[in-house]
Every structure is written in structure tokens, then in C-alpha cells.
Scaffold this motif. Structure first.
Motif, PDB file in Angstrom:
ATOM      1  N   LYS A  20       2.248   1.646   6.936  1.00 15.50           N
ATOM      2  CA  LYS A  20       2.035   2.163   5.581  1.00 15.50           C
ATOM      3  C   LYS A  20       2.547   3.597   5.472  1.00 15.50           C
ATOM      4  O   LYS A  20       3.178   3.966   4.484  1.00 15.50           O
TER       5      LYS A  20
ATOM      6  N   GLU B 115       5.384   4.908   2.890  1.00 14.13           N
ATOM      7  CA  GLU B 115       5.124   6.021   1.968  1.00 14.13           C
ATOM      8  C   GLU B 115       6.160   7.125   2.140  1.00 14.13           C
ATOM      9  O   GLU B 115       6.672   7.656   1.155  1.00 14.13           O
TER      10      GLU B 115
ATOM     11  N   SER C 215       0.643   3.758  -2.989  1.00 10.49           N
ATOM     12  CA  SER C 215       0.112   5.095  -2.705  1.00 10.49           C
ATOM     13  C   SER C 215       1.060   6.193  -3.161  1.00 10.49           C
ATOM     14  O   SER C 215       0.613   7.254  -3.614  1.00 10.49           O
ATOM     15  N   THR C 216       2.343   5.963  -3.046  1.00 15.51           N
ATOM     16  CA  THR C 216       3.315   6.955  -3.518  1.00 15.51           C
ATOM     17  C   THR C 216       3.141   7.185  -5.013  1.00 15.51           C
ATOM     18  O   THR C 216       3.124   8.323  -5.485  1.00 15.51           O
TER      19      THR C 216
ATOM     20  N   ASN D 178       7.046   9.888  -0.908  1.00 18.77           N
ATOM     21  CA  ASN D 178       5.758  10.537  -1.085  1.00 18.77           C
ATOM     22  C   ASN D 178       5.936  12.052  -1.060  1.00 18.77           C
ATOM     23  O   ASN D 178       6.625  12.591  -0.201  1.00 18.77           O
TER      24      ASN D 178
ATOM     25  N   ASN E  96      -1.940   8.514   7.500  1.00 17.68           N
ATOM     26  CA  ASN E  96      -2.128   7.064   7.565  1.00 17.68           C
ATOM     27  C   ASN E  96      -2.473   6.583   8.971  1.00 17.68           C
ATOM     28  O   ASN E  96      -3.223   5.620   9.122  1.00 17.68           O
TER      29      ASN E  96
ATOM     30  N   THR F 113     -10.937   7.174   4.105  1.00 15.58           N
ATOM     31  CA  THR F 113     -10.612   7.934   2.899  1.00 15.58           C
ATOM     32  C   THR F 113     -10.993   9.397   3.054  1.00 15.58           C
ATOM     33  O   THR F 113     -10.217  10.286   2.703  1.00 15.58           O
TER      34      THR F 113
ATOM     35  N   ASN G 215      -0.245   8.808  -5.743  1.00 20.42           N
ATOM     36  CA  ASN G 215      -0.124  10.228  -5.420  1.00 20.42           C
ATOM     37  C   ASN G 215       0.591  10.979  -6.547  1.00 20.42           C
ATOM     38  O   ASN G 215       0.180  12.077  -6.926  1.00 20.42           O
TER      39      ASN G 215
ATOM     40  N   HIS H 290      -6.026   4.399  -1.675  1.00 25.34           N
ATOM     41  CA  HIS H 290      -4.997   4.526  -0.641  1.00 25.34           C
ATOM     42  C   HIS H 290      -5.289   3.696   0.611  1.00 25.34           C
ATOM     43  O   HIS H 290      -4.376   3.338   1.340  1.00 25.34           O
TER      44      HIS H 290
ATOM     45  N   ALA I 167      -9.309   8.325  -4.337  1.00 29.21           N
ATOM     46  CA  ALA I 167      -8.668   8.368  -3.018  1.00 29.21           C
ATOM     47  C   ALA I 167      -8.822   7.071  -2.228  1.00 29.21           C
ATOM     48  O   ALA I 167      -7.980   6.726  -1.408  1.00 29.21           O
TER      49      ALA I 167
ATOM     50  N   GLY J 240       0.803  -1.222   0.000  1.00 32.40           N
ATOM     51  CA  GLY J 240       0.000   0.000   0.000  1.00 32.40           C
ATOM     52  C   GLY J 240       0.832   1.265   0.000  1.00 32.40           C
ATOM     53  O   GLY J 240       0.496   2.239  -0.682  1.00 32.40           O
TER      54      GLY J 240
ATOM     55  N   ASN K 188      -8.563  11.739   4.961  1.00 30.13           N
ATOM     56  CA  ASN K 188      -7.359  12.266   4.306  1.00 30.13           C
ATOM     57  C   ASN K 188      -7.526  13.739   3.958  1.00 30.13           C
ATOM     58  O   ASN K 188      -6.627  14.548   4.183  1.00 30.13           O
TER      59      ASN K 188
END
Length: 180
Positions: A81, A85, A30-31, A90, A100, A131, A34, A57, A54, A26, A134
Motif C-alpha cells: 500500500k 501511495e 489514500s492518496t 501522495n 504504511n 491509525t 490525503n 487509510h 484517518a 487502499g 500515523n
């Protein structure tokens, strides 16, 4: 006395390895999600244009809870996670750890009140809340809007992210866990 657990720890080594693997998948994903989102944002010039995705993530955190079925799993996976990231570059920097952590806490919270933890509802609540959080975490640290237009934009972004979390962070992990 026969009632003690074989391990004195709440999470077994296998649990921690499962969380670490899902967090690593993840965190790296996610990086790159993003980075893709930043490119779409630059191309469209509209902030929040990628909130529809989103929920991608939080899949990993929700999956971890769905597979291990232990309270606290979301929080630990979220911490792992966030670290992955951050270390994988990230673009949000150190704030991603808090993002996170909050997502992991909310995934655990989302599953907390449901007796039937393997039904679709806990997955939907956990995915949507995590989500949507975030957007709120980023906005709290970026700026607290002082005007109604800014606040309205944040609410709209939260709702779009929440809907994405229902689908990608809720339904998809539910289907994956039940398929596995």
C-alpha cells in the motif's frame, strides 16, 4: 511424507494477489483522501482537522488480515500500500512507505494476542493502533515537540486518529469481512 505443504512459500500466489489488490485500492484511495484532507486543512487552517477520517487509510490493511487470516499479512499489505501511495503521487513523499509499514506491523500486532481473531476486539485494536501510529510516525520525522503545548496537540491528534481507527479501521472492516 505427506506432511509437507503443496507450496513451499508461506503466502500463496492467491494470497499475494489479494494483498496486492487491497493495497492498490487502499493506496490510490489514500492518496485522494490525503488530497481532500489537505484541502480541508487549507480551508480550516487548523492542523489535524481531518484526523477524524484517518481510519479510512487502514481499512484495506485490516481487511487483508481479516480475509487471509495469516500473521504477516498486515505487514506485507502495508508495504504494498505504501508503494502504491508513493507511486500514485501522495503529497507526503517517501515517508508514506514508513507510515504504511508501521501501520501494517501494528495491524498484525493488534490481531496477535486474540484467540478469536474474527471477533470485533482484534479489529478495534488493530485499526486503532495502526491509525494512531500515523500521527506518531509523522511527528517523529517532522519534529519532536520541545514544549508541552506541542506534545499535548500530538496526543490529542493521536487520540482522535485512534478513535477514527476504531470506527473506520476496526468496525467497518469487521463488518465487511463478516458480510463477505
Amino acid at each position: 511424507t505427506g506432511t509437507e505443504s503443496k507450496t513451499p512459500f508461506y503466502f500463496s500466489t492467491r494470497d499475494l494477489l489479494n494483498m496486492a489488490v487491497l493495497a492498490a485500492l487502499g493506496g490510490v484511495a489514500s492518496t485522494y483522501i490525503n488530497t481532500l484532507g489537505d484541502a480541508v486543512h487549507a480551508a480550516l487552517g487548523m492542523p489535524g482537522a481531518t484526523q477524524w477520517a484517518a481510519g479510512l487509510h487502514v481499512i484495506w490493511i485490516v481487511l487483508s488480515v481479516g480475509i487471509l487470516r495469516k500473521p504477516g499479512t498486515g505487514t506485507v499489505t502495508g508495504i504494498f500500500k505504501g508503494a502504491v501511495e508513493l507511486l500514485s503521487g501522495n503529497s507526503h513523499g517517501v515517508i508514506i512507505l514508513l507510515v504504511n509499514l508501521v501501520a501494517g506491523l501494528l495491524v498484525d500486532f493488534g490481531f496477535l494476542f486474540f484467540r478469536k481473531k474474527q471477533s470485533l476486539w482484534p479489529y478495534l485494536v488493530a485499526g486503532g493502533l495502526a491509525t494512531g501510529s500515523n500521527v506518531l510516525v509523522f511527528q517523529i520525522f517532522a519534529t519532536i515537540p520541545l514544549n508541552i503545548l506541542g506534545l499535548t496537540a500530538i496526543i490529542i491528534l493521536f487520540l482522535v486518529a485512534f478513535a477514527s481507527g476504531l470506527l473506520f479501521g476496526g468496525v467497518l472492516p469487521y463488518l465487511l469481512v463478516n458480510t463477505l
